[in-house]
Design a protein around this motif. Structure first.
Motif, PDB file in Angstrom:
ATOM      1  N   LEU A  94      -0.473   8.586   7.601  1.00 39.42           N
ATOM      2  CA  LEU A  94       0.669   7.860   7.703  1.00 39.42           C
ATOM      3  C   LEU A  94       1.619   7.798   6.429  1.00 39.42           C
ATOM      4  CD1 LEU A  94       1.687   5.119   9.429  1.00 39.42           C
ATOM      5  CD2 LEU A  94       0.634   3.732   6.955  1.00 39.42           C
ATOM      6  N   PHE A  95       0.647   8.447   5.349  1.00 44.95           N
ATOM      7  CA  PHE A  95       1.443   8.314   4.110  1.00 44.95           C
ATOM      8  C   PHE A  95       1.384   9.734   3.588  1.00 44.95           C
ATOM      9  CE2 PHE A  95      -0.506   4.190   3.029  1.00 44.95           C
ATOM     10  CZ  PHE A  95       0.129   3.532   3.304  1.00 44.95           C
ATOM     11  N   TYR A 119       4.325  10.264  -6.948  1.00 38.22           N
ATOM     12  CA  TYR A 119       5.293  10.169  -6.988  1.00 38.22           C
ATOM     13  C   TYR A 119       5.959  10.510  -8.384  1.00 38.22           C
ATOM     14  CZ  TYR A 119       6.552  11.216  -2.418  1.00 38.22           C
ATOM     15  OH  TYR A 119       6.313  10.829  -0.997  1.00 38.22           O
ATOM     16  N   ALA A 153       9.759  10.421  -1.722  1.00 33.76           N
ATOM     17  CA  ALA A 153       9.934  12.191  -2.380  1.00 33.76           C
ATOM     18  C   ALA A 153      11.763  12.967  -2.474  1.00 33.76           C
ATOM     19  CB  ALA A 153       9.479  12.935  -0.594  1.00 33.76           C
ATOM     20  N   PRO A 191       4.918  12.122   5.581  1.00 36.89           N
ATOM     21  CA  PRO A 191       6.746  12.007   4.830  1.00 36.89           C
ATOM     22  C   PRO A 191       6.879  12.826   3.583  1.00 36.89           C
ATOM     23  CG  PRO A 191       4.904   9.548   5.143  1.00 36.89           C
ATOM     24  CD  PRO A 191       3.874  10.396   5.943  1.00 36.89           C
ATOM     25  N   VAL A 192       5.112  13.207   2.712  1.00 40.16           N
ATOM     26  CA  VAL A 192       5.645  13.960   2.119  1.00 40.16           C
ATOM     27  C   VAL A 192       6.171  15.659   2.162  1.00 40.16           C
ATOM     28  CG1 VAL A 192       5.039  15.144  -0.350  1.00 40.16           C
ATOM     29  CG2 VAL A 192       3.912  13.038   0.758  1.00 40.16           C
ATOM     30  N   ILE A 207      -3.088   3.001  13.859  1.00 37.74           N
ATOM     31  CA  ILE A 207      -4.037   1.319  12.652  1.00 37.74           C
ATOM     32  C   ILE A 207      -3.575  -0.023  12.873  1.00 37.74           C
ATOM     33  CG2 ILE A 207      -2.311   0.726  10.950  1.00 37.74           C
ATOM     34  CD1 ILE A 207      -2.196   3.237   9.623  1.00 37.74           C
ATOM     35  N   VAL A 208      -2.271  -0.237  14.771  1.00 36.55           N
ATOM     36  CA  VAL A 208      -1.666  -1.560  14.712  1.00 36.55           C
ATOM     37  C   VAL A 208      -3.181  -2.250  15.486  1.00 36.55           C
ATOM     38  CG1 VAL A 208      -0.383  -2.761  16.559  1.00 36.55           C
ATOM     39  CG2 VAL A 208       0.073  -1.243  14.456  1.00 36.55           C
ATOM     40  N   ASN A 216       1.821  -7.160  17.413  1.00 34.84           N
ATOM     41  CA  ASN A 216       1.578  -5.606  17.527  1.00 34.84           C
ATOM     42  C   ASN A 216       2.928  -4.832  16.995  1.00 34.84           C
ATOM     43  OD1 ASN A 216      -0.733  -5.563  18.564  1.00 34.84           O
ATOM     44  ND2 ASN A 216      -0.335  -5.340  20.528  1.00 34.84           N
ATOM     45  N   ILE A 221       0.589   5.258  13.021  1.00 30.08           N
ATOM     46  CA  ILE A 221       0.508   4.105  13.075  1.00 30.08           C
ATOM     47  C   ILE A 221      -0.045   2.901  14.560  1.00 30.08           C
ATOM     48  CG2 ILE A 221       2.865   2.377  13.847  1.00 30.08           C
ATOM     49  CD1 ILE A 221       4.581   3.835  12.179  1.00 30.08           C
ATOM     50  N   LEU A 225       3.721  -5.843  12.864  1.00 27.85           N
ATOM     51  CA  LEU A 225       3.123  -5.144  11.971  1.00 27.85           C
ATOM     52  C   LEU A 225       2.983  -3.744  12.632  1.00 27.85           C
ATOM     53  CD1 LEU A 225      -0.153  -5.986  11.002  1.00 27.85           C
ATOM     54  CD2 LEU A 225      -1.080  -5.328  13.022  1.00 27.85           C
ATOM     55  N   THR A 267       3.425  -1.154   9.156  1.00 25.61           N
ATOM     56  CA  THR A 267       3.174   0.312   8.678  1.00 25.61           C
ATOM     57  C   THR A 267       4.077   1.356   8.761  1.00 25.61           C
ATOM     58  OG1 THR A 267       1.107  -0.590  10.610  1.00 25.61           O
ATOM     59  CG2 THR A 267       0.917   1.471   9.710  1.00 25.61           C
ATOM     60  N   PHE A 306       0.120   0.714  21.820  1.00 26.48           N
ATOM     61  CA  PHE A 306       1.689   1.072  22.268  1.00 26.48           C
ATOM     62  C   PHE A 306       1.557   2.651  23.454  1.00 26.48           C
ATOM     63  CE2 PHE A 306       2.541  -0.791  17.891  1.00 26.48           C
ATOM     64  CZ  PHE A 306       3.136  -1.436  18.168  1.00 26.48           C
ATOM     65  N   PHE A 353       0.746  -1.272   0.282  1.00 24.65           N
ATOM     66  CA  PHE A 353       0.525  -0.235  -0.080  1.00 24.65           C
ATOM     67  C   PHE A 353       0.796   1.197   0.161  1.00 24.65           C
ATOM     68  CE2 PHE A 353      -3.868   2.314   2.583  1.00 24.65           C
ATOM     69  CZ  PHE A 353      -3.728   3.184   1.215  1.00 24.65           C
ATOM     70  N   SER A 401       5.310   4.058   5.905  1.00 25.41           N
ATOM     71  CA  SER A 401       5.290   5.254   5.335  1.00 25.41           C
ATOM     72  C   SER A 401       6.759   5.656   5.166  1.00 25.41           C
ATOM     73  CB  SER A 401       4.988   5.976   6.741  1.00 25.41           C
ATOM     74  OG  SER A 401       5.299   7.019   6.847  1.00 25.41           O
ATOM     75  N   LEU A 426       7.379   6.243   1.410  1.00 29.71           N
ATOM     76  CA  LEU A 426       6.887   7.368   1.267  1.00 29.71           C
ATOM     77  C   LEU A 426       7.936   8.567   1.263  1.00 29.71           C
ATOM     78  CD1 LEU A 426       3.984   8.603   0.234  1.00 29.71           C
ATOM     79  CD2 LEU A 426       4.420   6.670   0.888  1.00 29.71           C
ATOM     80  N   PHE A 427       8.544   8.685   2.632  1.00 30.59           N
ATOM     81  CA  PHE A 427       9.571   9.123   2.523  1.00 30.59           C
ATOM     82  C   PHE A 427      11.095   9.530   1.610  1.00 30.59           C
ATOM     83  CE2 PHE A 427       8.356   9.567   7.488  1.00 30.59           C
ATOM     84  CZ  PHE A 427       8.250  10.419   7.594  1.00 30.59           C
ATOM     85  N   PHE A 459      -4.321   6.317   8.133  1.00 25.97           N
ATOM     86  CA  PHE A 459      -3.589   6.322   6.548  1.00 25.97           C
ATOM     87  C   PHE A 459      -3.075   7.630   5.743  1.00 25.97           C
ATOM     88  CE2 PHE A 459      -4.631   0.894   7.015  1.00 25.97           C
ATOM     89  CZ  PHE A 459      -3.383   0.767   6.729  1.00 25.97           C
ATOM     90  N   LEU A 499       2.886  11.000  13.261  1.00 25.49           N
ATOM     91  CA  LEU A 499       3.712  10.238  12.912  1.00 25.49           C
ATOM     92  C   LEU A 499       2.907   8.337  13.581  1.00 25.49           C
ATOM     93  CD1 LEU A 499       3.906   8.559   9.650  1.00 25.49           C
ATOM     94  CD2 LEU A 499       6.160   9.627  10.386  1.00 25.49           C
ATOM     95  N   GLU A 515       1.844  -3.881  25.547  1.00 24.88           N
ATOM     96  CA  GLU A 515       3.574  -3.885  26.394  1.00 24.88           C
ATOM     97  C   GLU A 515       3.582  -4.666  27.914  1.00 24.88           C
ATOM     98  OE1 GLU A 515       5.650  -0.098  25.305  1.00 24.88           O
ATOM     99  OE2 GLU A 515       3.792   0.097  26.402  1.00 24.88           O
TER     100      GLU A 515
END
Lengths: 105, 648, 207
Positions: B235-236, A89, C40, B239-240, B204-205, C22, B201, C25, C29, B115, A80, C33, C36-37, B232, B197, C8
């Motif tokens: 998440l995406f 991009y 760019a 970063p941009v 989502i988890v 967890n 995460i 996962l 995730t 978390f 994804f 991400s 994308l870093f 989500f 960010l 935890e």
């Protein structure tokens, strides 16, 4: 940890397979460098380099990162992100370089 | 995942001990309880909301009459920039986070997020970012380039605008001031991005992994679905903008040339990167409100949500399509007819899933037994106001029309209808709806209704009229205007409207504060609601549910309260009919995450690293090292922190 | 029914909805991400690699491909070291784990040293961060990757130290696995950067 993890790891490749993959990666890299040095024409060199890079990428992701053997959720999450990145991009680069009255000199 | 030392906790290093305070200041600083963190997010958001609101009032005083000199141009620029940045990054995003934090784990039947310490870390880093951003008050001024801070205005310091006011005419000092402001912008938002960010995460988890037994994805409340979509998107999208800010930081501080046209860089790259983030960001802001509205309307219509599946897929579709429309913010840049047409089309398409949602809310209310509580009023008001904002949005997608509207007050009117009308109204609905769950007491309905109607009046006066001044040619972001353009009277009324909004927000704060002591006791389920957060006590115990409920339906609680009669109708069953058996003493048998000092400590290092870039040479390196040691050291201590109580 | 559902708090139970850990996962995730870093940064480079700000002598022609090929090879092999370390700790082979995890950390450090050396050489040749959009995008991209490698090396050394003091055993192989995922990701990013930046014959492609 517990049983769940043992199951998860049950069909992972063993060390000898890892070493074979490591050798393949090394060979691919050598071919890439050779292409770069042999002054292969760009029309052949660029696609060849891209294909080799994608293969190396897949080998590491699928085997070293076990994506091939793991839950589909991990694959979905990663693909994804990768897919969104490639799409937006690619669009941005095309817009920047080719669209309309670009401001770039 | 921690390596737990075999020896007893007392013998381990003192520095690694878990905090023990259960009340007072330290219990809040060290908490890992998602509910406490949610409340802290909300309170911090309210502080920023008031700050940004006061900034807006100052702007409106300046614009109330033509050729006003209440604010200097430089101060005006800082105020409108900070109003936008604060409302988007320090109100909009964390307001969503506060609802996600408090409500989402309760709605999926989890004891906490996946978390808990990372969750606390997100909150403290967000606070650190806010403090860093506003530290500009002491450092030569706040960012002044607008919230999207276009290059080369941001990167180049030409004949400097701030030079003549702040620098006292000295070009060198003016350059310093400008650089400092842009560093605040780029680093402050990077720090805020780290917080966002991490929480994306985490959510989502949590949603994927911590659902109660039987809670399949398609049984989750719409609010949880919207949380997932927003997570989500964050998440995406983060970063941009993160990379764009990172590049901007190198441009302004270290002379890189990403966006500097004088050295061959392309300012349009900044615009692309900003709006690649910026448009998903719009959905990041509005989807939490959509989720809240989708919880309130079924409850007060006594009907299940109309077209649940369509609602979910419309939300997901908005999440996907939101990535393909960013360049509609840039129609006037000159991308050419092909690109403009393509983005005009995708922009019109995205109105479809949004429309699906609006029709489904109407369908939910249709034929329902409506109860017009304050929460319901806000939810319905949000649908109506958002629809107006959505329609003016569609007019932006028409490129020739967009050329006329761009950078006018019409745009300001549009996005305030979407964000104030949609997000703020929706979130206030959520406040009135969940306040009894959080505090155990109901808010005052009379004050609530007054709050709603005054806000509705003030909001429409303010932003409704901005459509007209915009179409009559008034550009946004001007610090004053000449008399005689026909904007004078409307601007005065707009300013009056802004003060009505301020009064209404004051009513809200009074209502929240006074209901805390004097509100009617709510009980577990004051609204006769449908989802499982209303099954537990109000306020919930720190472990949320004594017994994690077994889920067998959407609207689980409603199904537990009703049975199917022989005629096929739903009839109410006596309370406790589907009771759960408590099989243990929750205080000892449920193991909850321990509090920790380190999330807050790790956040402390970040602004220090940021401030380092305001200095140079050895000073910079020392400050960078200090910040780095604090953050990395805290993260190490965090990773090896023992459990508070062992041996069970 | 009394399972502890927070990660935890749980040494004993991982009763998650998907039956997955967890942490793992979350790591995948995060890696989604990270795409994308780095995307760019690579995009900025691809947009600017022909943009020399009037100094065409400061161009990709400066790159020392044999040198970078060697450091690339070292980073690639560190990925192999990582999987072998993981496989060792899963078998309960602590000694093998320590050898391989240390080898991986050392290979990562060699790569980093190579990058620092390379940057130094470039700067001495007049290729500075502020020379042109090409140099800015090159340094910021490879530097961002270098920060990731540094973080990875720190984590690997920590794993090694924990194992040496007996605090990291096969019970914690999931920690090693997650850090390994991060390490491999940093490696695949370099696989892409190496081709896109160093190998593609730009004199034939570019303007």
């Amino acid at each position: 940890m517990s049983d769940a993890d043992d199951l998860e790891h049950a069909d992972h490749p063993d060390s000898s397979q890892y070493i074979v993959i490591g050798i393949i990666l090394a060979v691919f890299t050598a071919i890439e460098v050779a292409i770069s040095f042999a002054a292969v024409p760009g029309e052949i060199a660029v696609p060849a380099l891209i294909i080799l890079t994608v293969l190396k990428f897949l080998l590491v992701v699928m085997w070293f990162m076990h994506l091939r053997f793991d839950s589909g959720w991990f694959r979905r999450l990663f693909v994804f992100g990768l897919g969104v990145a490639l799409a937006i991009y690619a669009a941005t680069i095309s817009l920047m370089l080719y669209a309309g009255a670009a401001t770039q000199a | 995942m921690n390596a737990v030392p075999a020896e007893s906790p007392r013998s381990s290093l003192k520095i690694l001990q878990r905090p023990k305070a259960e009340t007072g200041l330290w219990s809040w600083i060290t908490t890992t309880d998602h509910k406490k963190i949610g409340v802290m997010y909300f309170l911090a958001t309210m502080v920023f909301f008031v700050i940004a609101g006061v900034e807006a009032l100052l702007l409106r005083i300046q614009l109330a009459v033509p050729e006003n000199d209440f604010l200097s141009p430089d101060v005006y620029n800082q105020l409108y920039t900070m109003h936008g940045i604060t409302m988007v990054f320090f109100v909009g995003i964390p307001l969503g986070a506060s609802f996600f934090n408090y409500i989402m784990p309760l709605q999926i039947g989890a004891r906490d997020v996946a978390f808990p310490r990372l969750n606390a870390f997100s909150f403290w880093v967000f606070c650190a970012a806010g403090i860093f951003m506003y530290s500009g008050v002491l450092l030569g001024g706040l960012p002044n380039g607008g919230w999207f801070n276009y290059a080369p205005l941001s990167t180049t310091v030409g004949p400097d605008v701030s030079g003549y006011t702040v620098g006292g005419g000295s070009a060198e000092l003016g350059t310093q001031v400008h650089m400092g402001r842009m560093l605040l912008y780029s680093i402050g938002l990077q720090i805020a991005g780290i917080a966002t960010l991490a929480s994306a995460i985490n959510f989502i988890v949590t949603i994927l992994n911590l659902r109660a037994p039987g809670m399949t994805l398609m049984r989750m409340p719409i609010f949880v679905w919207m949380t997932l979509v927003v997570a989500f998107l964050l998440l995406f999208a983060i970063p941009v903008i993160g990379i764009a800010l990172w590049q901007l930081m190198f441009d302004v501080r270290f002379g890189a040339n990403f966006f500097n046209p004088a050295a061959g860089g392309d300012p349009v790259l900044w615009q692309h990167m900003f709006w690649l983030f910026g448009h998903p960001e719009v959905y990041i802001l509005i989807l939490p409100a959509f989720g809240i509205i989708s919880e309130i309307i079924p409850t007060f219509s006594r009907k299940p949500i109309f077209g649940y599946t369509a609602m979910v897929f419309a939300g997901v579709a908005i999440g996907f399509l939101g990535w393909g429309v960013w360049a509609h913010h840039m129609f006037a840049v000159g991308m050419g007819p092909v690109a403009n047409t393509a983005f005009a089309l995708t922009t019109m398409f995205i109105a479809v899933p949004t429309g699906v949602k609006i029709f489904n809310w109407i369908g939910t209310m249709w034929g329902g037994k409506l109860r017009l509580t304050t929460a319901m009023l806000f939810a319905v008001g949000a649908v109506a106001m958002f629809t107006i904002g959505g329609l003016s949005g569609v007019t932006h997608s028409v490129v020739p029309s967009n050329y006329q509207q761009t950078d006018s007050y019409y745009v300001v009117a549009h996005f305030h209808y979407v964000l104030f009308g949609g997000l703020v109204f929706g979130a206030l609905g959520g406040v009135y709806y969940w306040y009894p769950k959080v505090t155990g007491r109901l808010m005052n309905e009379t004050l609530g209704r007054t709050n709603f109607w005054t806000l509705m009046l003030g909001f429409n006066l303010t932003f409704g009229l901005m459509h007209f001044v915009g179409l009559w040619g008034m550009p946004r972001r001007i610090d004053t205007y000449a008399a005689g353009f026909g904007w004078d009277l409307l601007n005065l009324i707009i300013t009056v409207g802004a003060f009505i909004i301020a009064g209404s927000v004051l009513l809200l704060i009074i209502n929240m504060a006074s209901s805390l002591r004097r509100g009617q006791i709510a009980g577990d389920d004051p609204w006769d609601a449908r989802t499982i957060e209303w099954m537990t006590s109000s306020p919930p115990a720190h472990y949320n549910f004594k017994e994690v409920p077994q889920i067998s339906a959407r609207d689980e609680l409603w199904h537990r309260k009703h049975a199917v009669s022989e005629q096929g109708d739903y009839v109410r069953v006596p309370a406790g009919g589907a009771g759960t058996v408590v099989i243990h003493d929750p205080d000892t048998d449920i193991h909850m995450p321990d509090p920790s000092f380190y999330p807050a400590l790790a956040a402390v290092g970040m602004p220090i690293m940021g401030w380092a870039l305001f200095t140079s040479g050895t000073g910079m390196i020392v400050l960078l090292a200090v910040g780095c040691v604090i953050t990395v050291g805290a993260l190490f201590a965090w990773a090896f922190e023992p459990m508070a109580e062992e041996g069970h | 029914m009394a399972e502890v559902t927070t990660a935890e708090a749980s040494e004993e139970a991982h009763a998650t909805s998907l039956g997955l850990s967890n942490e793992k996962l979350a790591m995948w995730t995060l890696l989604g991400s990270e795409c994308l870093f780095f995307g760019a940064l690579i995009s900025a480079y691809l947009i600017y690699y022909t943009n020399y700000n009037g100094q065409p002598e400061i161009s990709p022609a400066l790159f020392d491909i044999p040198f970078t090929s060697v450091s690339t090879f070292v980073l690639l092999m560190s990925s192999l070291g990582m999987v072998l370390a993981l496989s060792a700790i899963q078998r309960g082979d602590d000694r093998g784990f320590r050898i391989w995890i240390l080898a991986t950390a050392i290979m990562g450090s060699v790569f980093l040293s190579g990058q620092i050396y390379e940057f130094t050489v470039f700067v001495n040749e007049g290729m500075r961060l502020d020379t042109s959009p090409f140099t800015s995008s090159f340094y910021v991209m490879t530097g961002f990757h270098g920060i990731h490698v540094t973080v990875g090396v720190l984590m690997l050394i920590t794993l090694w130290a924990r194992s040496m003091t007996g605090k990291l055993t096969s019970e914690h192989s999931d920690v090693v696995e997650n850090i390994g995922l991060y390490w491999h990701f940093v490696d695949i990013v370099w696989i892409v950067i190496f081709t896109a930046v160093y190998l593609v014959p730009y004199e034939q492609v570019g303007a």
